[in-house]
Scaffold this motif. Structure first.
Motif, mmCIF file in Angstrom:
data_model
loop_
_atom_site.group_PDB
_atom_site.id
_atom_site.type_symbol
_atom_site.label_atom_id
_atom_site.label_comp_id
_atom_site.label_asym_id
_atom_site.label_seq_id
_atom_site.Cartn_x
_atom_site.Cartn_y
_atom_site.Cartn_z
ATOM 1 N N ASN A 68 0.760 -1.059 0.047
ATOM 2 C CA ASN A 68 -0.005 0.021 0.034
ATOM 3 C C ASN A 68 1.083 1.341 0.189
ATOM 4 O OD1 ASN A 68 -2.340 -1.427 0.033
ATOM 5 N ND2 ASN A 68 -3.027 -0.782 1.941
ATOM 6 N N VAL A 69 0.448 2.376 -0.873
ATOM 7 C CA VAL A 69 1.219 3.616 -0.941
ATOM 8 C C VAL A 69 0.300 4.619 -0.440
ATOM 9 C CG1 VAL A 69 0.906 3.604 -3.584
ATOM 10 C CG2 VAL A 69 2.586 5.037 -2.227
ATOM 11 N N TYR A 70 0.525 5.382 0.352
ATOM 12 C CA TYR A 70 -0.395 6.485 0.839
ATOM 13 C C TYR A 70 -0.091 7.843 0.123
ATOM 14 C CZ TYR A 70 -1.932 3.041 4.249
ATOM 15 O OH TYR A 70 -2.298 1.939 4.567
ATOM 16 N N TYR A 71 -0.978 8.761 -0.496
ATOM 17 C CA TYR A 71 -0.742 9.787 -0.937
ATOM 18 C C TYR A 71 -1.568 10.892 0.007
ATOM 19 C CZ TYR A 71 -4.639 9.227 -3.702
ATOM 20 O OH TYR A 71 -6.024 8.346 -4.118
ATOM 21 N N LEU A 72 -0.865 12.363 0.024
ATOM 22 C CA LEU A 72 -1.488 13.534 0.662
ATOM 23 C C LEU A 72 -1.114 14.790 -0.365
ATOM 24 C CD1 LEU A 72 -2.062 14.141 4.348
ATOM 25 C CD2 LEU A 72 -0.899 16.038 2.912
ATOM 26 N N LEU A 73 -2.179 15.533 -0.626
ATOM 27 C CA LEU A 73 -1.872 16.690 -1.343
ATOM 28 C C LEU A 73 -2.607 17.821 -0.505
ATOM 29 C CD1 LEU A 73 -2.642 14.392 -3.652
ATOM 30 C CD2 LEU A 73 -1.557 16.088 -5.119
ATOM 31 N N GLU A 74 -1.856 19.124 -0.721
ATOM 32 C CA GLU A 74 -2.444 20.261 -0.173
ATOM 33 C C GLU A 74 -2.934 21.048 -1.164
ATOM 34 O OE1 GLU A 74 -0.128 22.034 2.780
ATOM 35 O OE2 GLU A 74 -0.409 20.405 4.186
ATOM 36 N N ALA A 75 -4.314 21.407 -1.545
ATOM 37 C CA ALA A 75 -4.566 22.139 -2.699
ATOM 38 C C ALA A 75 -5.202 23.594 -1.952
ATOM 39 C CB ALA A 75 -5.641 21.534 -3.421
ATOM 40 N N TYR A 76 -4.793 24.565 -2.797
ATOM 41 C CA TYR A 76 -5.217 26.030 -2.424
ATOM 42 C C TYR A 76 -6.160 26.876 -3.379
ATOM 43 C CZ TYR A 76 -1.408 25.156 0.838
ATOM 44 O OH TYR A 76 -0.714 24.430 1.890
ATOM 45 N N SER A 77 -7.035 27.482 -2.933
ATOM 46 C CA SER A 77 -7.979 28.261 -3.579
ATOM 47 C C SER A 77 -8.582 29.358 -2.920
ATOM 48 C CB SER A 77 -9.417 27.317 -3.883
ATOM 49 O OG SER A 77 -10.102 28.113 -4.789
ATOM 50 N N ASP A 78 -8.489 30.645 -3.385
ATOM 51 C CA ASP A 78 -9.051 31.746 -2.910
ATOM 52 C C ASP A 78 -10.545 31.630 -2.468
ATOM 53 O OD1 ASP A 78 -6.599 32.774 -2.732
ATOM 54 O OD2 ASP A 78 -6.872 33.990 -4.566
ATOM 55 N N SER A 79 -11.429 31.136 -3.482
ATOM 56 C CA SER A 79 -12.915 31.451 -3.372
ATOM 57 C C SER A 79 -13.299 29.928 -3.114
ATOM 58 C CB SER A 79 -13.292 31.852 -4.695
ATOM 59 O OG SER A 79 -12.875 31.150 -5.892
ATOM 60 N N GLY A 80 -12.595 28.715 -3.474
ATOM 61 C CA GLY A 80 -12.911 27.571 -3.598
ATOM 62 C C GLY A 80 -13.622 26.908 -4.902
ATOM 63 N N GLU A 81 -13.237 25.672 -5.055
ATOM 64 C CA GLU A 81 -13.343 25.225 -6.416
ATOM 65 C C GLU A 81 -13.897 23.686 -6.353
ATOM 66 O OE1 GLU A 81 -10.865 26.538 -9.832
ATOM 67 O OE2 GLU A 81 -9.759 27.525 -8.158
ATOM 68 N N ALA A 82 -14.283 23.148 -7.563
ATOM 69 C CA ALA A 82 -14.728 21.819 -7.523
ATOM 70 C C ALA A 82 -14.070 21.035 -8.776
ATOM 71 C CB ALA A 82 -16.284 21.613 -7.776
ATOM 72 N N GLY A 83 -13.522 19.906 -8.597
ATOM 73 C CA GLY A 83 -12.929 19.438 -9.649
ATOM 74 C C GLY A 83 -12.540 17.950 -9.775
ATOM 75 N N THR A 84 -11.894 17.302 -10.272
ATOM 76 C CA THR A 84 -11.344 15.692 -10.012
ATOM 77 C C THR A 84 -10.061 15.517 -9.935
ATOM 78 O OG1 THR A 84 -11.101 15.637 -12.441
ATOM 79 C CG2 THR A 84 -13.393 15.248 -11.674
ATOM 80 N N MET A 85 -9.797 14.495 -9.430
ATOM 81 C CA MET A 85 -8.450 14.074 -9.166
ATOM 82 C C MET A 85 -8.200 12.521 -9.437
ATOM 83 S SD MET A 85 -5.980 14.374 -5.589
ATOM 84 C CE MET A 85 -6.790 12.770 -4.819
ATOM 85 N N SER A 86 -6.871 12.170 -9.990
ATOM 86 C CA SER A 86 -6.578 10.819 -10.246
ATOM 87 C C SER A 86 -5.120 10.690 -10.069
ATOM 88 C CB SER A 86 -6.844 10.597 -11.921
ATOM 89 O OG SER A 86 -6.307 11.444 -12.593
#
Length: 313
Positions: free
Chosen positions: A26-44
């Motif tokens: 098992n490999v674990y991952y963690l990302l920090e994403a920044y947005s001024d106003s908030g956004e929706a999207g997708t991640m793969s």
């Protein structure tokens, strides 16, 4: 990737090199994403080999980035991935903006992993904690039982079968730490010698029949565990009225000797006489063997048994 953060306009990201094995996939991952106003999207997340070919890729999953930033995390099970180095790339799609972060993932070979794991387990077992650390409840009970031969008065009184596994492991580790001849080193030579003697006694002195007896519980086994191998041994098969018998002589220390006889004829040797006052023996051992055998024993030990002697303790 794990460890990325911002200080003002500075982006700090980890240079990770994850090492996986066929036993830990098992490999674990963690990302920090920044947005001024908030956004929706997708991640793969994709795994690519050294040639850039995609080995696997997760489908894009919806993500929400809160105003000010969010933490995105997950895990992949890479069981079956061949040995080698790979790139793990996380892709975040926010509208028309696409952000990627990559890190190296290495998969070790099976033989290397098994050899390393075996070496680690062997190294762990050198210490008292490691020796008992992987034992089951039944194995811990088996490890405790022979301690009756060497434990001091009431030293085993606090042992309780209802104790937790951790408590039993700690009890046994502390028992042997008190007997470690070289406490400054990880190895406890006395513990190793004791349990090696138990293993040998179980192989060599096990008694069968309707009521089998573990080797270390037999009379010969108990003497072996307490004193080690004898310096000299006399062995005789049944002859005349004398049953099969053995005489063990220790030439070091107090010069103890022990006489065993198979009175049942089924391989169960009983201790019938000794000069070790700590051992209990039945009276009349000379009658068990008969005069010729007693003379044979006397010649071996250099003792004249022709006069009446007290054979029990």
């Amino acid at each position: 990737i794990s460890g990325e953060f911002r200080i003002g306009n500075v982006l700090v990201t980890a240079a990770a090199n994850v090492l996986l094995t066929p036993l830990r996939t098992n490999v674990y991952y963690l990302l920090e994403a920044y947005s001024d106003s908030g956004e929706a999207g997708t991640m793969s997340v994709a795994i690519r080999d050294s040639a850039g070919s995609t080995i696997m890729k997760t489908p894009g999953v919806p993500v929400e980035i809160a105003p000010g930033g969010s933490v995105l995390k997950g895990q992949l099970d890479l069981a079956g991935l061949p040995q080698g180095k790979y790139a793990m790339t996380a892709t975040l799609q926010l509208g028309a903006e696409r952000v990627e972060r990559s890190a190296t993932v290495s998969m070790a070979g099976l033989n290397e992993t098994l050899a390393r794991d075996a070496a680690r387990r062997a190294a762990d077992r050198i210490t008292d904690e490691g020796y008992f650390g992987s034992m089951t409840d039944a194995e811990l009970e088996q490890a405790r039982a022979p301690l009756i031969y060497i434990a001091e008065s009431r030293e085993l009184a606090t042992w309780d079968n209802q104790m937790s596994l951790q408590a039993k492991r700690r009890f046994l580790a502390e028992f042997w730490k008190r007997r470690d001849p070289t406490p400054a080193t990880p190895r406890n030579e006395r513990r190793e010698a004791f349990y090696s003697a138990i293993e040998y006694a179980n192989r060599a002195y096990r008694e069968g029949g309707r009521n089998p007896v573990a080797g270390w519980r037999s009379d010969r086994g108990s003497i072996y565990v307490k004193n080690g191998p004898p310096d000299d041994v006399l062995q005789r098969q049944q002859e005349g009225r004398a049953p099969p018998y053995e005489v063990w002589r220790y030439t070091k220390g107090r010069g103890y000797y022990y006489i065993f006889a198979d009175r049942s004829g089924f391989g169960g040797y009983d201790l019938i006489h000794t000069n070790d006052i700590k051992e209990s023996t039945p009276p009349g051992w000379t009658d068990v063997l008969g005069a010729p055998a007693v003379e044979d024993v006397g010649r071996f030990l250099g003792i004249d048994f022709s006069y009446p002697i007290q054979s029990g303790f």
